[in-house]
Design a protein around this motif. Structure first.
Motif, PDB file in Angstrom:
ATOM      1  N   LEU A 121       0.830  -1.214   0.000  1.00  0.00           N
ATOM      2  CA  LEU A 121       0.000   0.000   0.000  1.00  0.00           C
ATOM      3  C   LEU A 121       0.860   1.258   0.000  1.00  0.00           C
ATOM      4  N   GLU A 122       1.918   1.203   0.808  1.00  0.00           N
ATOM      5  CA  GLU A 122       2.767   2.393   0.965  1.00  0.00           C
ATOM      6  C   GLU A 122       3.578   2.694  -0.281  1.00  0.00           C
ATOM      7  N   ASN A 123       3.842   1.656  -1.060  1.00  0.00           N
ATOM      8  CA  ASN A 123       4.725   1.851  -2.214  1.00  0.00           C
ATOM      9  C   ASN A 123       3.994   1.896  -3.542  1.00  0.00           C
ATOM     10  N   THR A 125       0.873   3.696  -5.277  1.00  0.00           N
ATOM     11  CA  THR A 125      -0.231   4.657  -5.149  1.00  0.00           C
ATOM     12  C   THR A 125      -1.476   4.189  -5.902  1.00  0.00           C
ATOM     13  N   ALA A 128      -3.240   1.948  -3.421  1.00  0.00           N
ATOM     14  CA  ALA A 128      -3.829   2.735  -2.326  1.00  0.00           C
ATOM     15  C   ALA A 128      -5.059   3.496  -2.830  1.00  0.00           C
ATOM     16  N   TYR A 129      -4.956   4.041  -4.032  1.00  0.00           N
ATOM     17  CA  TYR A 129      -6.071   4.808  -4.595  1.00  0.00           C
ATOM     18  C   TYR A 129      -7.262   3.901  -4.910  1.00  0.00           C
ATOM     19  N   PHE A 131      -7.988   1.118  -3.461  1.00  0.00           N
ATOM     20  CA  PHE A 131      -8.529   0.678  -2.178  1.00  0.00           C
ATOM     21  C   PHE A 131      -9.435   1.781  -1.609  1.00  0.00           C
ATOM     22  N   LEU A 132      -8.969   3.020  -1.720  1.00  0.00           N
ATOM     23  CA  LEU A 132      -9.741   4.165  -1.241  1.00  0.00           C
ATOM     24  C   LEU A 132     -11.061   4.270  -2.016  1.00  0.00           C
TER      25      LEU A 132
ATOM     26  N   LEU B  92     -14.010  11.395  -5.430  1.00  0.00           N
ATOM     27  CA  LEU B  92     -13.171  10.261  -5.814  1.00  0.00           C
ATOM     28  C   LEU B  92     -13.751   9.488  -6.997  1.00  0.00           C
ATOM     29  N   LEU B 121      -2.957  13.254  -3.021  1.00  0.00           N
ATOM     30  CA  LEU B 121      -3.170  11.851  -2.647  1.00  0.00           C
ATOM     31  C   LEU B 121      -2.158  10.950  -3.332  1.00  0.00           C
ATOM     32  N   GLU B 122      -1.906  11.245  -4.614  1.00  0.00           N
ATOM     33  CA  GLU B 122      -1.029  10.372  -5.400  1.00  0.00           C
ATOM     34  C   GLU B 122       0.433  10.491  -4.977  1.00  0.00           C
ATOM     35  N   THR B 125       1.910   9.272   0.492  1.00  0.00           N
ATOM     36  CA  THR B 125       1.360   7.990   0.966  1.00  0.00           C
ATOM     37  C   THR B 125       0.789   8.118   2.378  1.00  0.00           C
ATOM     38  N   ALA B 128      -2.728   9.368   1.804  1.00  0.00           N
ATOM     39  CA  ALA B 128      -3.577   8.314   1.228  1.00  0.00           C
ATOM     40  C   ALA B 128      -3.905   7.268   2.291  1.00  0.00           C
ATOM     41  N   TYR B 129      -2.923   6.924   3.087  1.00  0.00           N
ATOM     42  CA  TYR B 129      -3.119   5.909   4.124  1.00  0.00           C
ATOM     43  C   TYR B 129      -4.077   6.417   5.212  1.00  0.00           C
ATOM     44  N   PHE B 131      -6.378   8.632   4.861  1.00  0.00           N
ATOM     45  CA  PHE B 131      -7.703   8.722   4.263  1.00  0.00           C
ATOM     46  C   PHE B 131      -8.362   7.333   4.247  1.00  0.00           C
ATOM     47  N   LEU B 132      -7.550   6.340   3.902  1.00  0.00           N
ATOM     48  CA  LEU B 132      -8.034   4.957   3.880  1.00  0.00           C
ATOM     49  C   LEU B 132      -8.480   4.527   5.279  1.00  0.00           C
ATOM     50  N   MET B 135     -11.771   6.191   6.086  1.00  0.00           N
ATOM     51  CA  MET B 135     -12.913   5.604   5.384  1.00  0.00           C
ATOM     52  C   MET B 135     -13.277   4.255   6.009  1.00  0.00           C
TER      53      MET B 135
END
Lengths: 232, 232
Positions: A121-123, A125, A128-129, A131-132, B92, B121-122, B125, B128-129, B131-132, B135
Motif C-alpha cells: 500500500l505504501e509503495n 499509489t 492505495a487509490y 482501495f480508497l 473520488l 493523494l497520489e 502515501t 492516502a493511508y 484517508f483509507l 474511510m
C-alpha cells in the motif's frame, strides 16, 4: 505450496477490482505473497472481537458478515461473493474485528498478511487509490441501504436486495438466495410472512419466478424501476 | 483572500485527522490550496444528484447529510461537526452525490478542489493511508449503526446516539441535540413519544438531565454500559 494453491492465488488476485490497473509485474509480485485456505460450511474465518492480520479475499464460495447481540440475535451486514474482500478494518486499524465472517458455502479464501500488504500500500499509489475508491463505494452502499431500510416500502427493499444479488452474476438471470427466506426477511426489515406475500405479488406481476431459494428474474428493467435504481 | 480566510484555512487543515502526521511543510502547502466559504442556516453545499468536485471540511458550524425519498421523507445519515469532511464520494468516483449536505447552523466550510487534492493523494502515501483509515472507520460506524438499529432496544440506541454526540466535544458534559426530538426519534427508529418517555426514564435513573434540546450527561460510564460500548 502445491499446484492447486498456486492457481487459486493467481485467479484470486486477478479477480479483485482493488488490484485492477496494476502492471503484470506487480500482479505477479502480489500473487507470490498470497496464501490460500479452504474452509468448510459453518466455519468462521474470524469472529467478532477477535483480531486478524490479513486482507482476505473470497476466491470460491460464499461468506456472510454478521454481528450478534448479547441476547443471541444476528444481523447480516452483507454477503461476500468471489472477488469480494474483507478483514480490512482489523488489518488497517490494528483492532478487533467488529463482525463474524462465517462460511455459508464451502469456500477458498486467499489472504495477504499485514507485513506484506502494508508495504504494498505504501509503495503503490495505484493500489492505495483503488482501495480508497473501493472503501468509498462500500460506504455508499452501506449508507444507501440504511436509508432504504428507513424510508422505502418493503417491495422496494425486496427489489433492491434481489438486484444486489443479481449484480454479483449479471450474466445469470437466476439468483440463488444466499440465506433462508427468514434471514432475507430480517435483512430487509420485515417478517417471513410478508416476504412470502411480496414474492407472490412479484410472481403475479411476472417480474420473477420463484422455485424454493432460486429466483428467476424475468423483467430486470421493471424490477430496477420498482427499486428506483434506474433514475439516472 | 483576506486575513480571516487565511486563518480559517489554517485551522481547518490542522483540525482534520486525515492530515495528521504530515510535516509542517506539507501542511503549509495544503493550506495554500484551501478555499473557505461561509454558508447560512438552511443553505445546501450540494444536493443529492448534483455533482461536486471538492473535498469539503466543516471548519465552524453544523451540517447534516440526508437522503430524501420521492414521497418527501427524509433520512438523516449523519451530522458533521467541525473537523469532519464530506463530498469524498463525488470527488473520488467522479459521480453524483448520493446525499444532501444541508447547513443546520451557520457554517464555514473549507474546500480543496479535485485538481489539487488528487495529486496530493497520489504523491503523499501518509495522506492516502490516513484517508483509507478514516474511510474504514466510517464504514465501521455505518455498519455498527445499521446493526444497532436492527438488533438493539430503543434505550440502547438512544444511549449510543447521545454518546456519539458527546464524542464530538468530550470536554463538555452538555450535549446540544443537533436536530429536533422528532428527527432524533426517526434516526433511532422510534416515535417522538417513545423518545420523550425514554429521556424521562434516563432522567429518573440520574443518567442525564434534559433542558429542551440540551442534554447534560451526569453518569457517562453508566450510559456507556447501557449502550454496550465499554465492553472491551
Amino acid at each position: 505450496m502445491g499446484c492447486s494453491s498456486c492457481c487459486d492465488s493467481a485467479s484470486c488476485v486477478r479477480r479483485v477490482p482493488v488490484f485492477n490497473g496494476l502492471s503484470d509485474v506487480e500482479i505477479n509480485q502480489i500473487e507470490g505473497l498470497v496464501d490460500s485456505r479452504p474452509y468448510d460450511k459453518g466455519a468462521f474465518v474470524f469472529r467478532e472481537g477477535e483480531r486478524s492480520d490479513s486482507l482476505f479475499v473470497v476466491n470460491e464460495g460464499l461468506i456472510k458478515l454478521t454481528q450478534s447481540s448479547r441476547d443471541g440475535k444476528e444481523h447480516i451486514l452483507k454477503f461476500l461473493f468471489p472477488g469480494d474482500y474483507f478483514g480490512q478494518f482489523a488489518l488497517l486499524q490494528n483492532k478487533q474485528n467488529y463482525v463474524n465472517a462465517e462460511i455459508i458455502e464451502s469456500s477458498t479464501v486467499c489472504l495477504i498478511h499485514r507485513k506484506d500488504f502494508i508495504p504494498l500500500l505504501e509503495n503503490n499509489t495505484t493500489l492505495a487509490y483503488n482501495f480508497l475508491l473501493s472503501m468509498s463505494e462500500q460506504l455508499h452502499h452501506a449508507e444507501d441501504w440504511a436509508a432504504a431500510l428507513h424510508m422505502l416500502e418493503v417491495d422496494k427493499r425486496l427489489a433492491k436486495i434481489l438486484l444486489y444479488f443479481h449484480s454479483k452474476d449479471t450474466l445469470n438471470s437466476k439468483v440463488n438466495l444466499p440465506a433462508s427466506k427468514k434471514e432475507i426477511a430480517a435483512m430487509i426489515g420485515t417478517t417471513a410472512e410478508t416476504l412470502s406475500r411480496k414474492l407472490n405479488q412479484f410472481e403475479e406481476l411476472n417480474l420473477i419466478k420463484v422455485s424454493r431459494r432460486v429466483i428467476h428474474i424475468l423483467e430486470l428493467e421493471d424490477l430496477q424501476h420498482l427499486a428506483g435504481t434506474n433514475r439516472s
